[in-house]
Design a protein around this motif. Structure first.
Motif, PDB file in Angstrom:
ATOM      1  N   MET A   1       0.675  -1.304  -0.003  1.00 43.71           N
ATOM      2  CA  MET A   1      -0.014  -0.029   0.061  1.00 43.71           C
ATOM      3  C   MET A   1       0.831   1.282   0.004  1.00 43.71           C
ATOM      4  SD  MET A   1      -3.037   1.081   2.526  1.00 43.71           S
ATOM      5  CE  MET A   1      -2.570   1.651   4.132  1.00 43.71           C
ATOM      6  N   ALA A   2       0.542   2.319  -0.786  1.00 43.80           N
ATOM      7  CA  ALA A   2       1.045   3.589  -0.887  1.00 43.80           C
ATOM      8  C   ALA A   2       1.088   4.117   0.698  1.00 43.80           C
ATOM      9  CB  ALA A   2       0.715   4.433  -1.867  1.00 43.80           C
ATOM     10  N   THR A   3       2.092   4.850   1.118  1.00 41.83           N
ATOM     11  CA  THR A   3       1.917   5.447   2.377  1.00 41.83           C
ATOM     12  C   THR A   3       1.306   6.708   2.133  1.00 41.83           C
ATOM     13  OG1 THR A   3       4.267   4.544   2.904  1.00 41.83           O
ATOM     14  CG2 THR A   3       3.655   6.782   3.880  1.00 41.83           C
ATOM     15  N   LEU A   4       1.724   7.668   0.723  1.00 36.91           N
ATOM     16  CA  LEU A   4       1.234   8.893   0.508  1.00 36.91           C
ATOM     17  C   LEU A   4       0.788   8.907  -0.792  1.00 36.91           C
ATOM     18  CD1 LEU A   4       1.223  11.706   2.032  1.00 36.91           C
ATOM     19  CD2 LEU A   4       2.970  12.213   0.420  1.00 36.91           C
ATOM     20  N   ASP A   5      -0.524   9.312  -0.777  1.00 43.82           N
ATOM     21  CA  ASP A   5      -1.135   9.318  -2.162  1.00 43.82           C
ATOM     22  C   ASP A   5      -1.532  10.637  -2.319  1.00 43.82           C
ATOM     23  OD1 ASP A   5      -2.406   8.454  -4.620  1.00 43.82           O
ATOM     24  OD2 ASP A   5      -3.829   6.790  -3.503  1.00 43.82           O
ATOM     25  N   ILE A   6      -1.171  11.255  -3.569  1.00 48.08           N
ATOM     26  CA  ILE A   6      -1.436  12.776  -3.812  1.00 48.08           C
ATOM     27  C   ILE A   6      -2.528  12.486  -5.206  1.00 48.08           C
ATOM     28  CG2 ILE A   6      -0.383  14.984  -4.448  1.00 48.08           C
ATOM     29  CD1 ILE A   6       1.963  14.098  -2.802  1.00 48.08           C
ATOM     30  N   ARG A   7      -3.513  13.107  -5.153  1.00 47.50           N
ATOM     31  CA  ARG A   7      -4.389  13.250  -6.333  1.00 47.50           C
ATOM     32  C   ARG A   7      -4.917  14.673  -6.664  1.00 47.50           C
ATOM     33  NH1 ARG A   7      -8.457   8.309  -3.718  1.00 47.50           N
ATOM     34  NH2 ARG A   7      -6.738   6.943  -3.598  1.00 47.50           N
ATOM     35  N   SER A   8      -4.452  14.453  -8.152  1.00 45.32           N
ATOM     36  CA  SER A   8      -4.811  15.945  -8.523  1.00 45.32           C
ATOM     37  C   SER A   8      -4.591  17.145  -8.072  1.00 45.32           C
ATOM     38  CB  SER A   8      -6.371  15.836  -9.255  1.00 45.32           C
ATOM     39  OG  SER A   8      -6.608  14.607  -9.850  1.00 45.32           O
ATOM     40  N   LEU A   9      -3.639  17.117  -7.410  1.00 44.35           N
ATOM     41  CA  LEU A   9      -3.529  18.484  -6.488  1.00 44.35           C
ATOM     42  C   LEU A   9      -3.089  19.464  -6.882  1.00 44.35           C
ATOM     43  CD1 LEU A   9      -3.405  18.702  -3.276  1.00 44.35           C
ATOM     44  CD2 LEU A   9      -0.957  18.608  -3.344  1.00 44.35           C
ATOM     45  N   THR A  10      -3.490  20.735  -6.692  1.00 40.07           N
ATOM     46  CA  THR A  10      -3.107  22.218  -7.477  1.00 40.07           C
ATOM     47  C   THR A  10      -3.212  23.277  -6.378  1.00 40.07           C
ATOM     48  OG1 THR A  10      -5.460  22.771  -7.734  1.00 40.07           O
ATOM     49  CG2 THR A  10      -4.689  21.582  -9.527  1.00 40.07           C
ATOM     50  N   LYS A  11      -2.311  24.034  -6.579  1.00 42.55           N
ATOM     51  CA  LYS A  11      -2.156  25.045  -5.488  1.00 42.55           C
ATOM     52  C   LYS A  11      -1.731  26.416  -6.516  1.00 42.55           C
ATOM     53  CE  LYS A  11      -1.282  27.467  -1.887  1.00 42.55           C
ATOM     54  NZ  LYS A  11      -2.655  27.999  -0.947  1.00 42.55           N
ATOM     55  N   SER A  12      -2.812  27.505  -6.109  1.00 40.92           N
ATOM     56  CA  SER A  12      -2.587  28.778  -6.852  1.00 40.92           C
ATOM     57  C   SER A  12      -2.265  29.732  -5.886  1.00 40.92           C
ATOM     58  CB  SER A  12      -3.750  29.189  -7.684  1.00 40.92           C
ATOM     59  OG  SER A  12      -3.990  28.274  -8.797  1.00 40.92           O
ATOM     60  N   PHE A  13      -1.518  30.741  -6.068  1.00 39.87           N
ATOM     61  CA  PHE A  13      -1.130  32.044  -5.316  1.00 39.87           C
ATOM     62  C   PHE A  13      -1.746  33.221  -6.094  1.00 39.87           C
ATOM     63  CE2 PHE A  13       2.343  29.537  -3.840  1.00 39.87           C
ATOM     64  CZ  PHE A  13       1.995  29.336  -2.266  1.00 39.87           C
ATOM     65  N   GLY A  14      -3.005  33.740  -5.824  1.00 38.89           N
ATOM     66  CA  GLY A  14      -3.643  34.702  -6.600  1.00 38.89           C
ATOM     67  C   GLY A  14      -4.071  33.970  -7.695  1.00 38.89           C
TER      68      GLY A  14
END
Ligand code: ADP
Ligand code: MG
Length: 238
Positions: A1-14
């Motif tokens: 099993m994956a420890t960490l699973d990141i899915r379709s993550l986005t981050k905007s500044f402004g």
């Protein structure tokens, strides 16, 4: 099993999107290195994982459970910064025990954990010193020790060696590799240094402009780059 699973993550500044839809799994005990040029979003992604930034969209799961909305203290992750971020008024011992004090861990248990960790990191003779009386390498070992005593699920390192001179950096690189072996820790390690990435990583994730260009073992990326950017960044002979 994956420890960490990141899915379709986005981050905007402004209006500026700096993480553009990242999908990534980090496996148990894996040494995962985020590599890429300055400004490509490595630190931002690490801070999103740590909970120090709020995601714009997407999801982060730890051992199958969503942590996207949890505060940093409840994520069971420990971050080691480039700047060490030690408390200057506290001794090495106090720096290392602080998080456990806050968590109301039994003092004798704290003492034992700090002593054991200090022994491994060769910090025992320095336990009563304050950070100002330590060398850069010693401070970095305290910062790592402070993370270790918390026994986090994952260690997050953001360019931990970039303030050190070349010979100390090489020595600390071995130290970190040894820690990974000894604690069977899961690590995510951010760097812009190809040599660091290639020597430490089980898996390299190469970023460019908020996207993943390629992920795989150091050998895969070096010998089978998927595009010119990857080949150029790693110096693969053309
Ligand atoms: P890296 O760690 O790969 O050098 P960062 O994650 O620090 O890159 O930064 C990625 C981009 O996001 C950069 O263009 C940076 O200027 C921008 N950025 C990072 N943090 C902030 C912030 N708090 N506000 C606005 N822009 C930011
Ligand atoms: Mg950075």
């Amino acid at each position: 099993m994956a420890t960490l699973d990141i899915r379709s993550l986005t981050k905007s500044f402004g209006d500026t999107r700096v993480i553009k839809g990242v999908d990534l799994r980090v496996e148990d005990h894996e040494f995962c290195v985020f590599l890429g040029p300055s400004g490509c979003g490595k630190s931002t992604l690490l801070r999103l994982i740590a909970g120090l930034e709020e995601a714009t969209s997407g999801e982060i799961l730890l051992d199958g459970k969503p942590i996207t909305d949890l505060p940093p203290a409840r994520r069971n992750l420990a971050m080691v910064f480039q700047s060490y971020a030690l408390y200057p008024h506290m001794t090495v011992r106090q720096n290392m025990s602080f998080a456990l004090d806050l968590a109301k861990v039994e003092p004798s248990v704290i003492e034992e954990k700090v002593r054991r960790t200090a022994r491994i990191l060769e910090l025992e003779p320095l336990l009563d010193r304050k950070p100002a009386a330590l060398s850069g390498g010693q401070r970095q070992r305290v910062a790592i020790g402070r993370a270790i005593v918390r026994e986090p699920r994952i260690f997050l390192f953001d360019e931990p060696l970039s303030n050190l001179d070349a010979s100390l950096r090489a020595q600390m690189r071995l130290e970190i590799a040894r820690l990974h072996q000894e604690f069977k820790a899961t690590m995510i390690y951010v760097t812009h240094d190809q040599v660091e990435a290639m020597t430490l990583a089980d898996k390299v994730v190469l970023f460019n402009g908020g996207n993943i260009e390629q992920r795989g073992s150091p050998q895969e990326l070096y010998h089978h780059p998927v595009n010119r950017f990857v080949a150029g960044f790693l110096g693969t002979p053309q």
